[in-house]
Enzyme design. Sequence first.
Site: not given
Length: 397
Positions: A185, A213, A244
């Site tokens: 990340s 991610h 996310k």
Amino acid sequence: MSFAARLEAELEQFKQQGVYKRLNHLEGPQAARTRMEGRGEVVILSSNNYLGLCNEPEVVAGGKRALDQFGAGTGSVRFICGTFAIHRELEQALARFVGCESALSYVSCWNANEGLVATLLGEQDIVISDQLNHASIIDAIRLAKSITKCQTAVYRHSDMADLEDKLRAAKDSRLRLIFTDGVFSMEGDIAKLPDIVTLARRYGAVVAMDDSHGTGVLGRSGRGTAEHYGMLGQVDIITSTLGKALGGAAGGFTAGPSPLADYLTQRSRPQLFSNALPPTVAGSALAAVRHVEHHPELVTRLHENARYFRERLRALGFKPLEGDTPIVPVILGDTAKAIEMSELLLAEGVFVTGFGYPVVPQGHARIRCQLSAAHTRDDLDFALAAFKRVGAKLGLL
């Protein structure tokens, strides 16, 4: 000095060092542009809302339907009376989406990681972790080592020779678990998954990958790092987040072979002793998965935006780290300078966060830009103009 006075003194030191973090309060939904208290409208370049689904009407409606049908909370852990039909529906969809046979939801991916390592490993086992893994993996391993006395090792970031050395040294361990992020990340780089899986097969190891991610971000249809490499179904265990790209609410999950979800249901402490995922979050996450499956063009648009922004930053004279993800870090070195730059950009109407120690190593402070499929070209050009003005003011260009 009293306890409270000691904390106040340390907080004041943070402020003097220029590393004090101030919270900014949004007055509207998470989006490419939103309103911030005391700032008016700002362009957000600091969000994990990669596909723009936080305020997507279909995703919001999914949460509302679950709220109406199941209520606000579960009021229980899963194995007592906290398992609702929406949990099963979500977990089946998640397993299918990431190419696994089963999945189990948690209230966060942090909990999923904690619940994985300490449950699977004992004194005869070892977990081998990438040096730049997320804090949740690091703390999960520390917790497991404390509880179960398992063995641990760390290999240099994406260094396959070092990983092989660690595997070779662990040949007598019962279970050798390699744990890696899919997308790192803070760097924006992608794990060398084909090489990791090859080494795992050679040494009889199991691969666990936190794809927080990568889920919704990588691969032609957003199924993550495994799809990016053409390896769907070839990763033993995947943990990831619902907070996310998949609507950005909260929650996480662990996916893997058929017995894994059942085994974690029996033994994983965060699953046994924490309330189940709220139905509203399960409903919105389920709607997000379905939306991504029906709209792969969002993933294409996300990467077009990331390429454009990275190229234009470079043309201005900045040196963003190279990469194939929508995480675009600009390394500044000094934590105070990174925070100062983020504050100057915010004054220009661009909300992007400066990161320094201890989030990143000393001397590697940065501005981390995160692109979204929801950004228009006007949004990106507005942000780039602000970067140009602030970069000149700070003598970076």
